[in-house]
Design an enzyme around this catalytic site. Sequence first.
Site, short mmCIF file in Angstrom:
data_model
loop_
_atom_site.label_atom_id
_atom_site.label_comp_id
_atom_site.label_asym_id
_atom_site.label_seq_id
_atom_site.Cartn_x
_atom_site.Cartn_y
_atom_site.Cartn_z
N ARG A 1 63.64 -4.31 25.64
CA ARG A 1 64.73 -4.32 24.66
C ARG A 1 65.99 -5.03 25.14
NH1 ARG A 1 63.98 1.95 22.65
NH2 ARG A 1 62.04 1.55 21.56
N HIS B 1 72.05 2.14 20.76
CA HIS B 1 70.87 2.92 20.44
C HIS B 1 70.69 4.14 21.35
CE1 HIS B 1 66.89 3.79 19.06
NE2 HIS B 1 66.31 3.46 20.18
#
Lengths: 639, 220, 246
Positions: free
Chosen positions: A331, A402
């Site tokens: 990510r 996140h």
Amino acid sequence: MAKLDSKIPKGPLAEKWSKYKSTMKLVNPANKKKLDIILVGSGLSGSAAASTLGELGYNVKVFCFQDTPRRAHSVAAQGGINATKNYKNDGDSDYRLFYDMIKGGDYRAREANVYRAAEVSNATIDQLTAQGVPFAREYGGTLDNRSFGGVQVSRTFYAKGQTGQQCLLGAYSGLSRQIKKGTVTMYSRREMLELVVIDGKARGIITRNLVTGELERHAGHTVILATGGYGTIYYLSTLAVNSNASAAWAAYKKGAFFGNPGFIQIHPSSIPVLNEYQAKLTLMSESLRNDGRIWVPKKKEDKRHANEIPEGERDYYLERRYPAFGNLVPRDVASRAAKERCDAGYGVGDTGLAVNLDFKDAIAKQGKKAIEDKYGNLFEMYEKITGINPYDEPMRIYPSGHYTMGGLWVDYELMTTIPGLFAIGESNFSDHGANRLGASSLMQCAGDGYFVISNTIGNFLSGEIRTPKISTDAPEFEKAEKDVTGKIKKLFAVNGKQTVTSFHKRLGKIMWDYSGMSRNEEGLKKALKFIDELKEEFWKDVKVPGTNNEINQELEKAGRVADYFGLAKLIVIDALNRGESCGAHFREESQTPTGEAKRDDANYSYVSVWEYKGDEQEPQLRKEALNYEFVEVKERDYK
Amino acid sequence: MSSRFYSSLTKKYVMSLAGLFLLSFLLVHLLINLLLLFDDSRYLFNEAAHFMGTNPLIQTFQWVLFGGFIVHMIFGVILQIQNWMARPKGYKKKNASEENYFSKFMIYTGIIVGIFLVIHLFNFFVLKMSGQVPEFSGHEGTEDMGWLVFDLFQNGGYVIFYVVAILFLGFHIDHAFQSALQSLGLNHPKYTPFFKVVSRLLAIFIALGYISIPLVIYFK
Amino acid sequence: MNIKLKIWRQKNAKAKGKFVNYNLDNVSPEMSFLEMLDALNNKLIIEGDEPVAFEHDCREGICGCCSLYINGTPHGPGEKSTTCELHMRSFKDGHTIVIEPWRSRAFPVMKDLIVDRNAFDKIIAAGGFISIDAGSSQDSNAVLVNKEKADEAFISASCIGCGACVAACKNASAMLFVSAKVSQFALLPQGRVEAVERVQSMVAKMDELGFGNCTNTYACEAVCPKGISVTNIARMNREFLAAKIS
């Protein structure tokens, strides 16, 4: 003063956990009934821990600020949960998952904890399946797996794009079963506002009843925090809007050290910001990158519709830069690559802050039905929000705040530096180093809850069997409650002109601009100044309407934002301190000529552990050295 | 009116079983009534009526039928009261979400049918019981029930009342049949759409069937 | 665009509530419905009024927090979506939007648009689980599960517990919610072990809490944001019947 002892059992990596379990102290069943456990948070780790501790026979009190445990934000995890079953016969093992997580975390996680997380992953899947979690299956009736970013095996179990919901509901059903049995008492609509420490041990909490406003004292022999992460510090994030760090922050101020606060994962695929009123960003699962291809136009500021841009004029930049992993890079790498393209002027959409995630090839190859089976609900969700049908044209995605790898520092037993205070799930710092791999969050939360804390807490509680019930009349409770009352009064007393949310938005912007995907010394220093100024303004001009003695959502928010000023500073201080780039933490000063993150193992191979020294004082840094005994520390390469 | 007076589901089973039973009775009743239209001499109808009125099995069954009506009504009322109690304060805006239209008014259509039933019973059953029906000339020892029907349906007001009541019976059945199947757990993605159509056809057949008789007699 | 709002305001559970009218300018069609309410609250706070209390959390249609009975429909217009997924592009300039809380005896209003849905938790705690202690489960692939059954169980399991089914039902019945959980476990082999006991205790709890009965009007199915079908109710009816006569 608390000592930084990670209590890692000696011996070979694969034997540490079994050795720990066979030598730890136990509490006999008759004594378990006499021990009270306070558990804050009812997400996957909290619910799993509550049900398991209830099964063991402890008295458990569970607290959550939502109306029911089932709403905790674990519900929103989409893509999957990892386990090393090796059902696919593709060479998976505990060691490989451990290795992937250590590497994925950019060599900033503690080996023993990570190995244990991998080790208990299979039992976790078995437990969830046995509880009736409807994981996806093959036609032969066996469980299905898919691959996820950052790894080369298929070890991810999933329930369409709703894996988190299904796992949480499984754990919640286990929790409900214990409620029926009477081992667990559920206190919903309660927010923990203060931790009570008596004689150096965590012995209780102060909660605000969110319906009546009443402050309540709850005592126990131990306190477990399962309060999740603090991604909402960016205001716009993929998190539920009420997620907050107030419980963890209260613990920090009472002496629990904070580990790696600056390690915050920016998820590469969320729906981009659409308007100025937006309250949150919606995640589009990483699993989409299994079949979707990410691209931007080769021409700068190409305003043509995505479908009109011919194949030759598309830059599949992840495939170009990272041929080995392609669209499945971890990510942090994917997020930075998207930012790099957009900053360079190749971004798409009105704002130029988006990239395309295209399913055209996958649909052509596998058929629309296959794609619908795998991602149907995600596609629907995307269309509901944007009004665009992703079967016909590419999705637009952009990174957003996140997951927080950082959190309360814990030892091998998941105990913080306050004896008797444990932190599990996302609220601790332990398993993901500087970057978390996909589908390992549900894995860690469930594993912590079902199989780790249920063992390690016994080792602590075995020393408490002679401790009588903790009284809530203790002066420490008195004081803690008074402190909370004082803080609430102070919030009302400001009676200014600006809303809580407006402050949160501004704080989020500071954090995103200076302490987001890319950080540098100058910006971070600016951020410190801006945060201080904003905090001052907040305490002069915030408006909290209503009273304390009722449902007052503005008051709830105000308390959380007030705590965020402190945490925001801690994040920035941590980011400033860490002069290297590693994982999600990218310092512009430390990069390779090709723009990849450059780690500095000689100077920064440690966990930064921060001790609270007072609101006006700088926190004190301690270092937990990371000694890699079992893996060779290498450059993290996805090319 | 405690909910522990049988569980909600048990009450629903009883409702639907009684309902289906009554439906079967309606069909038999209708088939016998229709004999009037196909046989001007009323012979067939009176024979059938006589059989129904004297056969010991049918006579016993009559009480079961009576019980079926009572149970269906009592349970219907109990369920409805509970349903009203479940929402003490209603909405300002009426529920706009789509749903089976007649299903919303079962209690009302049911009540109308119930009232009709009482009058209907009085008109036929009570008169018969009190021996006010003349003997049928076509068959010694049988009552001329058919004459009674013809006599009643000469009255325009009564015909209108009858037709309207039967229309409501139709509305009731439109929802009833498929609903009873659902309550008994008989729902299948493949077959349920078919049974919904059956339910509607059944409602239309029964309503038109019953309505046709007074209309034909009146306008003859 | 300009939106006229008629919102139920009620100070607390005991207070008598009433509808209050609001006018909101500068509503963008891009806003979500809840962002529109955020804007209203922002305005109210600045003007010194109390903001409207409503529940929300994930804002992506999965946590089940948001409720709101909008213009006569739970979760408002829009197929298979929650209030938080609703956008203002579904409304027209100048329209009046009436917002009410869920209405049901089992879901008492706590403040404004917030209702207490704790009854659902009580139903789950009555039997909505499989009794398996951590540590005693066998390998996940030891029991094979037919894929179609597993997929069906998944659809039943996708209920978010928002309560729209109760809100829409003319009888405020919780049958869709209860049957979805009963179905999920009834369809899976691991759930069959306790099936007889489960359906009876969950139904008994549902009845006890004052939900209405099912009259098969199917309004629940029409508003369910997750598209849970009334075939679940039929399955529960079967399960319960089988349990009663076994």
